[in-house]
Design an enzyme around this catalytic site. Sequence first.
Site, PDB file in Angstrom:
ATOM      1  N   GLY A 125      16.947  15.560  23.136  1.00 42.83           N
ATOM      2  CA  GLY A 125      17.617  15.227  21.961  1.00 42.83           C
ATOM      3  C   GLY A 125      18.562  13.970  21.978  1.00 42.83           C
ATOM      4  O   GLY A 125      19.097  13.721  21.013  1.00 42.83           O
ATOM      5  N   ARG A 175      20.241   4.344  12.038  1.00 40.04           N
ATOM      6  CA  ARG A 175      19.057   3.907  11.582  1.00 40.04           C
ATOM      7  C   ARG A 175      18.921   3.930  10.019  1.00 40.04           C
ATOM      8  O   ARG A 175      19.261   5.350   9.568  1.00 40.04           O
ATOM      9  CB  ARG A 175      17.571   4.190  12.067  1.00 40.04           C
ATOM     10  CG  ARG A 175      16.421   3.528  11.435  1.00 40.04           C
ATOM     11  CD  ARG A 175      15.442   3.873  12.213  1.00 40.04           C
ATOM     12  NE  ARG A 175      14.836   5.153  12.067  1.00 40.04           N
ATOM     13  CZ  ARG A 175      13.877   5.743  12.724  1.00 40.04           C
ATOM     14  NH1 ARG A 175      13.185   5.405  13.577  1.00 40.04           N
ATOM     15  NH2 ARG A 175      13.643   7.153  12.518  1.00 40.04           N
ATOM     16  N   ASP A 253       2.412   9.088  13.237  1.00 39.38           N
ATOM     17  CA  ASP A 253       3.690   9.463  13.096  1.00 39.38           C
ATOM     18  C   ASP A 253       4.801   8.487  13.052  1.00 39.38           C
ATOM     19  O   ASP A 253       5.794   8.566  12.713  1.00 39.38           O
ATOM     20  CB  ASP A 253       4.195  10.521  13.782  1.00 39.38           C
ATOM     21  CG  ASP A 253       3.936  10.423  15.310  1.00 39.38           C
ATOM     22  OD1 ASP A 253       2.941  10.156  16.020  1.00 39.38           O
ATOM     23  OD2 ASP A 253       5.325  10.439  16.168  1.00 39.38           O
ATOM     24  N   ASP A 263       9.840   2.945  13.999  1.00 34.26           N
ATOM     25  CA  ASP A 263      10.080   3.417  15.465  1.00 34.26           C
ATOM     26  C   ASP A 263       9.765   2.451  16.466  1.00 34.26           C
ATOM     27  O   ASP A 263       8.838   2.377  17.051  1.00 34.26           O
ATOM     28  CB  ASP A 263       9.133   4.517  15.425  1.00 34.26           C
ATOM     29  CG  ASP A 263       9.762   5.931  15.074  1.00 34.26           C
ATOM     30  OD1 ASP A 263      10.832   6.017  14.887  1.00 34.26           O
ATOM     31  OD2 ASP A 263       9.152   7.098  15.415  1.00 34.26           O
TER      32      ASP A 263
END
Length: 486
Positions: A125, A175, A253, A263
């Site tokens: 994470g 972001r 994705d 991304d």
Amino acid sequence: MVTDLSSFRIDNRYVKLPKHFFSHVQPTPLKAPKMVCFNDELAREMGIDPGEKEDWTRVGAGQELLEGMEPIAMKYTGHQFGMYNPDLGDGRGLLLWESYGPDGRHWDWHLKGAGMTPYSRFGDGRAVLRSTLREYLCSEAMHHLGIPTTRALFMITAKDPVMRESIETAAALMRVAQTHIRFGHFEYAAYHQGPEAVKTLLDHTIEMHFPELLEVPESERYVRWLEDVVSRTARLIAQWQGVGFCHGVMNSDNMSIIGDTFDYGPYAFLDDFDAGYICNHTDQGGRYAYNQQPQIGFTNCQLLAQSLTNIMDEDDLRRALRRYETVYNSSFQQVMMKKLGLEQQGEEDMSLIMDLFSMLHENHIDYTLFFRGLSTRHTRGNAPVRDLFVDRSVADRWLERYEERLASENRDPAERDAAMCATNPKYILRNYLAQEAIQDAQQGIYQTAHKLLDVLKRPYDEQPDNEHYAALPPDWGKHMQISCSS
């Protein structure tokens, strides 16, 4: 504590969707955080006082939540390197809240590196300094090039060690974007929740991010939406190709539903031109090579369309998908004509353009320097272009054709040069420049990154004091491949 939030309002709309679209997760705090980069210009646009930048450090570290923040990890799925993965979702990022700035624009705040979520799978994470700074640098570089993109409001580092191939420094990135909804959100809804979930997500997306379509009759609304998404995607990738940008991991994705560059992982801007350049170390088959990006963009639009088959007519889906080739081809030609300073379309233009790409590829010519050199011919002549070639006669043959083509237009040469310089950047985020900034940052020296960001804010300008940022990269800095590891 952040004191002045009077310039924007909070309205968390995504959390009003059915609960299966997300999970409530609290960020896992980082230790001894330090603010590394703060985007003053963007903060003002969003209604934030840049003078309070240090106050955001604890928020970026997950140590503090402000009133109104409802952190969630989004659930989505997607196709990764062509294979469907049902287990995806925000594995290290949390949508903290949604705000509206003084100009009425909607902003998602997404904290990357916030700790484990139900979708972390085998990950920890966390994000590391290396990849976090790369995203900060590139999202800002793309914005100032005029290419749609998510952006970075700020990034912090912390004392926590993070294990990748070795022990690395922890970091987190705030972001921001108009939306974080991806193609993969619709795949998840279609394949795991059913048609009603798809329709719910689609209605939410249109209301939030395509409000002009609310005026369109319901019978046409969804197909018009898909046509818009397909068109935005095609235009985006035409812009990538025009500036020589390689995304590196165009999984479904990683595709924004509003056509933002999304991304940033193992990206690269082309140096010596190689049509089949692969910037991602793990992309052994070249699926996401530079010359494959237009086709992959279409493939991802097909995957999106497949997720809509239970709520839209197949003929409408095909109709919408046909927009991709038409929009991409016209957008790419427009991009290249601007790069060449051409105002009027000619019958032989595409032949001139494709022969140019072949010449650049066969002779390994620096993509950015070639077009920038072409943009100053009125004052500097052909030397900046010719000098890039070992065999200058190769350049001369193409330049002769180009000169003949220019003769068919009446444009003033000085005006043409100015327009081309406003289209062909002098300064791009070359991989070696990013690497130098990262290496210094890992030693606690952030001035290198700050200076690079200042240069990248004016990519089309002549910056006499910064010429070295526009030079050919050193041999070690060419054709770098970047790992997905972050």
